[in-house]
Design an enzyme around this catalytic site. Structure first.
Site, short mmCIF file in Angstrom:
data_model
loop_
_atom_site.label_atom_id
_atom_site.label_comp_id
_atom_site.label_asym_id
_atom_site.label_seq_id
_atom_site.Cartn_x
_atom_site.Cartn_y
_atom_site.Cartn_z
N ASP A 152 47.14 134.56 -65.23
CA ASP A 152 46.25 133.47 -64.81
C ASP A 152 46.83 132.11 -65.17
O ASP A 152 47.72 131.99 -66.01
CB ASP A 152 44.86 133.63 -65.43
CG ASP A 152 44.90 133.67 -66.95
OD1 ASP A 152 45.79 134.32 -67.52
OD2 ASP A 152 44.02 133.04 -67.58
N GLU A 166 43.73 135.07 -69.83
CA GLU A 166 44.14 134.52 -71.13
C GLU A 166 43.67 133.08 -71.29
O GLU A 166 43.32 132.65 -72.39
CB GLU A 166 45.67 134.60 -71.26
CG GLU A 166 46.22 134.24 -72.65
CD GLU A 166 46.55 132.76 -72.83
OE1 GLU A 166 46.87 132.39 -73.97
OE2 GLU A 166 46.48 131.99 -71.84
N HIS A 222 49.53 123.20 -68.79
CA HIS A 222 48.23 122.56 -68.54
C HIS A 222 48.39 121.10 -68.09
O HIS A 222 47.45 120.32 -68.17
CB HIS A 222 47.32 122.62 -69.79
CG HIS A 222 47.09 124.00 -70.33
ND1 HIS A 222 46.14 124.26 -71.29
CD2 HIS A 222 47.66 125.18 -70.04
CE1 HIS A 222 46.15 125.56 -71.58
NE2 HIS A 222 47.08 126.13 -70.82
#
Length: 389
Positions: A88, A150, A362
């Site tokens: 993911d 996760e 991110h």
């Protein structure tokens, strides 16, 4: 041409594999409109691993429709090596990306795309390393593990721990560490505290029970606990050597002339290895419960999510020694959390090490340096050689 070479020829190259994985959205999020299934990703990985001789098992994550773990096993036996990654990604803000997050884009000797670094990029490199051993008789099995969720709940890893799978001896999680071995990280706890009292006219405090005043006292207790823990626990392996407690957000009351009937606090706690999450919660309860009773406030104290335990593998562990020799770097500690505690619960000697930098994870325009590809494959081949042959 040998049978193994023929099979291997049907498996795409590294770039083609990553291009396909990046094109398959697999965001996990606690916000339902962002959340995706990861089924297409694990089925695609299975399509590439099966021709190399891997036995494929798709494990549905209980209570999470559309979420799957993949356990792909080459060879058999009681020991072996797990190369593990999560399938993911986090959500993204497309206005801040210079290119399509779902299209692998090359520029500046980097591959850009959502998940290139964290951490779909690890899978093509692990498969490329495994390709070299297809058809060879392994003394111990090689397992490629791909997990769900996760980035949100860690429920994929939790499901594996509860199922007691996979069975092996060693595990390397390919999170982005710049190919430097990581043998410990802090845990993460996110907690919610609510006090409920009684509203009333502010001119007479006896007309109500002020939840905000109760929270004011609770904040002092939490900060005292933080100081106690920081005096009690230090670990020089971490950049921030003490456990942290952050008061993140607070909401309460509705008007200056009304006694506050309800106040809610969210905070996070990052324990060091050796600090047990259940014991920390009990210590907090031990301080706050008497306070709530004394002030006649109803109290709710609960985790915002189940939390990630701290993780540590001993410095003299066999896996640590091998990874230090293969990379030339001493194993160190990081502040971010991984699925390592659950693989450790399975009895696996576990270490975190993979290509890319956590600084790119991110972030808009997430990327993987092309210079990391060849060294990663070489290191993973060395691990397979050491622990499977």
């Amino acid at each position: 041409m040998s049978d193994a070479t023929t099979k291997s020829a049907g498996v795409p190259g590294i770039r083609d594999m990553l291009e396909k994985l990046i094109a398959l959205p697999s965001i996990s999020s606690s916000t339902p409109e962002w959340d995706h299934s990861n089924e297409a990703v694990v089925r695609t990985l299975a399509e590439w691993l099966e021709p190399l001789g891997f036995a494929i098992e798709l494990m549905a994550v209980p209570g999470m429709p559309g979420k799957y773990n993949l356990i792909a096993t080459l060879g058999s036996g009681p020991g072996g090596l797990v190369l593990s990654g999560h399938t993911d990604t986090v959500p993204f803000d497309d206005k801040r990306w210079q290119s399509d997050p779902f299209t692998l884009t090359e520029r500046d000797n980097r591959w850009y795309g959502l998940g290139t670094c964290d951490m779909k990029g690890f899978f093509p490199l692990a498969i490329e390393a495994a390709r070299a051993f297809a058809g060879q008789p392994l003394k111990q099995p090689l397992i490629i593990l791909a997990t769900a969720d996760e980035e949100s709940s860690m429920n994929g890893a939790r499901a594996l721990a509860e199922a007691g799978r996979p069975k092996a001896r060693y595990a390397v999680i390919g999170e982005p560490t710049g190919l430097k071995p990581v043998r410990m990280h802090k845990g993460i706890m996110m907690e919610r505290l609510v006090f409920e009292g009684q509203s009333g006219h502010s001119s007479d405090p006896a007309l109500g029970r002020n939840a905000m005043e109760g929270m004011h006292e609770a904040l002092g207790e939490l900060l005292d606990l933080r100081q106690t823990w920081q005096e009690q626990y230090q670990n020089p392996n971490f950049r921030v050597q003490v456990p942290t407690l952050n008061l993140g957000c607070i909401h309460g009351g509705d008007n200056p002339n009304r006694i506050c009937a309800r106040c809610e606090l969210h905070f996070d706690l990052r324990p060091l290895p050796g600090m047990e999450m259940g014991a920390l919660r009990q210590a907090i309860l031990g301080k706050l419960q008497p306070l709530a009773e004394r002030r006649d406030l109803n109290m709710l104290f609960e985790p915002l999510f189940d939390g990630v335990p701290p993780f540590e593998t001993p410095a003299d562990a066999a896996l640590v020694s091998v990874c230090e020799k293969l990379t030339g770097h001493t194993a160190h500690a990081v502040g971010f959390a991984t699925e390592a505690p659950w693989l450790q619960q399975l009895g696996l000697e576990t270490l975190v090490m993979g290509p890319g930098s956590i600084d790119q994870a991110h972030q808009p325009d997430e990327f993987l340096e092309l210079s990391q590809l060849e060294p990663t494959v070489k290191i993973l081949k060395g691990l397979i050689q050491q622990f499977c042959l």
